[in-house]
Motif scaffolding. Structure first.
Motif, PDB file in Angstrom:
ATOM      1  N   ILE A 144       0.832  -1.208   0.000  1.00 47.09           N
ATOM      2  CA  ILE A 144       0.000   0.000   0.000  1.00 47.09           C
ATOM      3  C   ILE A 144       0.867   1.260   0.000  1.00 47.09           C
ATOM      4  O   ILE A 144       0.616   2.206  -0.770  1.00 47.09           O
ATOM      5  CB  ILE A 144      -0.952   0.008   1.218  1.00 47.09           C
ATOM      6  CG1 ILE A 144      -1.991  -1.103   1.070  1.00 47.09           C
ATOM      7  CG2 ILE A 144      -1.641   1.367   1.358  1.00 47.09           C
ATOM      8  CD1 ILE A 144      -2.848  -1.299   2.303  1.00 47.09           C
ATOM      9  N   LEU A 145       1.902   1.297   0.842  1.00 45.26           N
ATOM     10  CA  LEU A 145       2.779   2.468   0.906  1.00 45.26           C
ATOM     11  C   LEU A 145       3.513   2.688  -0.410  1.00 45.26           C
ATOM     12  O   LEU A 145       3.694   3.828  -0.846  1.00 45.26           O
ATOM     13  CB  LEU A 145       3.783   2.304   2.050  1.00 45.26           C
ATOM     14  CG  LEU A 145       3.222   2.459   3.467  1.00 45.26           C
ATOM     15  CD1 LEU A 145       4.285   2.109   4.499  1.00 45.26           C
ATOM     16  CD2 LEU A 145       2.716   3.883   3.696  1.00 45.26           C
ATOM     17  N   THR A 146       3.927   1.598  -1.044  1.00 43.27           N
ATOM     18  CA  THR A 146       4.624   1.724  -2.333  1.00 43.27           C
ATOM     19  C   THR A 146       3.696   2.298  -3.399  1.00 43.27           C
ATOM     20  O   THR A 146       4.087   3.181  -4.172  1.00 43.27           O
ATOM     21  CB  THR A 146       5.136   0.353  -2.792  1.00 43.27           C
ATOM     22  OG1 THR A 146       6.050  -0.155  -1.810  1.00 43.27           O
ATOM     23  CG2 THR A 146       5.867   0.471  -4.126  1.00 43.27           C
ATOM     24  N   ILE A 147       2.449   1.822  -3.449  1.00 47.04           N
ATOM     25  CA  ILE A 147       1.477   2.338  -4.413  1.00 47.04           C
ATOM     26  C   ILE A 147       1.194   3.814  -4.154  1.00 47.04           C
ATOM     27  O   ILE A 147       1.131   4.628  -5.084  1.00 47.04           O
ATOM     28  CB  ILE A 147       0.175   1.512  -4.352  1.00 47.04           C
ATOM     29  CG1 ILE A 147       0.437   0.082  -4.835  1.00 47.04           C
ATOM     30  CG2 ILE A 147      -0.927   2.169  -5.181  1.00 47.04           C
ATOM     31  CD1 ILE A 147      -0.741  -0.855  -4.644  1.00 47.04           C
ATOM     32  N   GLN A 148       1.050   4.180  -2.868  1.00 47.85           N
ATOM     33  CA  GLN A 148       0.793   5.579  -2.532  1.00 47.85           C
ATOM     34  C   GLN A 148       1.962   6.470  -2.930  1.00 47.85           C
ATOM     35  O   GLN A 148       1.760   7.584  -3.443  1.00 47.85           O
ATOM     36  CB  GLN A 148       0.524   5.712  -1.032  1.00 47.85           C
ATOM     37  CG  GLN A 148      -0.807   5.133  -0.591  1.00 47.85           C
ATOM     38  CD  GLN A 148      -1.011   5.192   0.910  1.00 47.85           C
ATOM     39  OE1 GLN A 148      -0.055   5.372   1.675  1.00 47.85           O
ATOM     40  NE2 GLN A 148      -2.247   5.039   1.345  1.00 47.85           N
ATOM     41  N   ASN A 149       3.178   5.997  -2.708  1.00 53.01           N
ATOM     42  CA  ASN A 149       4.359   6.776  -3.078  1.00 53.01           C
ATOM     43  C   ASN A 149       4.454   6.979  -4.586  1.00 53.01           C
ATOM     44  O   ASN A 149       4.841   8.049  -5.060  1.00 53.01           O
ATOM     45  CB  ASN A 149       5.631   6.094  -2.562  1.00 53.01           C
ATOM     46  CG  ASN A 149       5.756   6.178  -1.054  1.00 53.01           C
ATOM     47  OD1 ASN A 149       5.169   7.055  -0.424  1.00 53.01           O
ATOM     48  ND2 ASN A 149       6.507   5.260  -0.467  1.00 53.01           N
ATOM     49  N   ARG A 150       4.106   5.946  -5.338  1.00 48.71           N
ATOM     50  CA  ARG A 150       4.167   6.055  -6.788  1.00 48.71           C
ATOM     51  C   ARG A 150       3.082   6.970  -7.330  1.00 48.71           C
ATOM     52  O   ARG A 150       3.279   7.665  -8.329  1.00 48.71           O
ATOM     53  CB  ARG A 150       4.071   4.664  -7.416  1.00 48.71           C
ATOM     54  CG  ARG A 150       5.317   3.825  -7.174  1.00 48.71           C
ATOM     55  CD  ARG A 150       5.246   2.478  -7.849  1.00 48.71           C
ATOM     56  NE  ARG A 150       6.491   1.737  -7.641  1.00 48.71           N
ATOM     57  CZ  ARG A 150       6.718   0.518  -8.101  1.00 48.71           C
ATOM     58  NH1 ARG A 150       5.783  -0.112  -8.791  1.00 48.71           N
ATOM     59  NH2 ARG A 150       7.876  -0.083  -7.870  1.00 48.71           N
ATOM     60  N   LYS A 151       1.908   6.963  -6.689  1.00 50.89           N
ATOM     61  CA  LYS A 151       0.850   7.879  -7.097  1.00 50.89           C
ATOM     62  C   LYS A 151       1.216   9.322  -6.792  1.00 50.89           C
ATOM     63  O   LYS A 151       0.858  10.239  -7.529  1.00 50.89           O
ATOM     64  CB  LYS A 151      -0.455   7.512  -6.385  1.00 50.89           C
ATOM     65  CG  LYS A 151      -1.150   6.283  -6.949  1.00 50.89           C
ATOM     66  CD  LYS A 151      -2.473   6.041  -6.255  1.00 50.89           C
ATOM     67  CE  LYS A 151      -3.208   4.844  -6.873  1.00 50.89           C
ATOM     68  NZ  LYS A 151      -4.507   4.595  -6.193  1.00 50.89           N
TER      69      LYS A 151
END
Length: 205
Positions: A62-69
């Protein structure tokens, strides 16, 4: 992430301690597995640690997806940052590998032993199951890849966990990094020794 990472560390340490008894004798491993299945405290602790393990992986995704967004485009100029380990830059990929192979491992071991026991049935003999699975070269190779991914993940995550909890001064970080190297090597070599031992035919009949 730091708290759920602690669950991962405890989960791996407990399971390595139990799994290493398979190198002592059939009786030692079966006794250790029996203790894991019967002791009330262990019955509570293992699912909690396993849940923390899963939460850690899901939170990482989840944190990785949020960072990429938050940063949809890559930087045009990428500065080479010194002292940044390969593992720290690939924690997401390592986590995905660990999660995928963990599911396969749980299907072959946990589902056939603990799950059967919890459902009121008779689980597979743990020693015979280990011997059978680790006689398969492809399974041994997959297991080793899994442990290598865990090794790189932990080698960065162990000391980073303490840093996130406030141990960020120049005195403790170098010490924690050394402890991280020692711990991750123990985990890697300990878990790898078991499949190699059985694949080479050293297990008891």
């Amino acid at each position: 992430m730091s708290i759920s990472g602690m669950f991962l560390i405890l989960f791996l340490t407990l399971h390595l301690a139990v799994n290493l008894t398979s190198l002592i004798s059939r009786e030692a491993y079966e006794t250790a597995c029996g203790f894991m299945n019967e002791h009330p405290l262990i019955q509570i602790m293992v699912p909690v640690l396993a849940l923390g393990f899963m939460v850690h992986i899901v939170m990482g995704i989840i944190l990785t997806i949020q960072n990429r967004k938050a940063r949809p485009q890559e930087y045009k100029v990428k500065a080479k940052v010194p002292r940044v380990s390969w593992a720290s830059k690939n924690m997401f990929a390592l986590g995905v590998i660990v999660l995928g192979l963990l599911v396969i491992h749980l299907f072959h071991f946990w589902a056939k032993m603990q799950l059967e026991h919890w459902m009121g049935g008779e689980g597979a003999n743990p020693y015979d199951l280990v011997k059978t699975l680790f006689s398969n070269g492809w399974y041994v190779l997959m297991y080793i890849v899994w442990i290598l991914a865990l090794y790189f993940h932990i080698s960065h995550g162990f000391w980073s966990m303490f840093q996130s909890m406030g141990a960020s001064n120049g005195k403790w970080i170098p010490r924690l990094k050394k402890i991280s190297v020692i711990y991750s090597h123990i985990i890697m070599l300990g878990f790898m020794l078991i499949p190699v031992y059985f694949f080479l035919g050293f297990g008891q009949p």
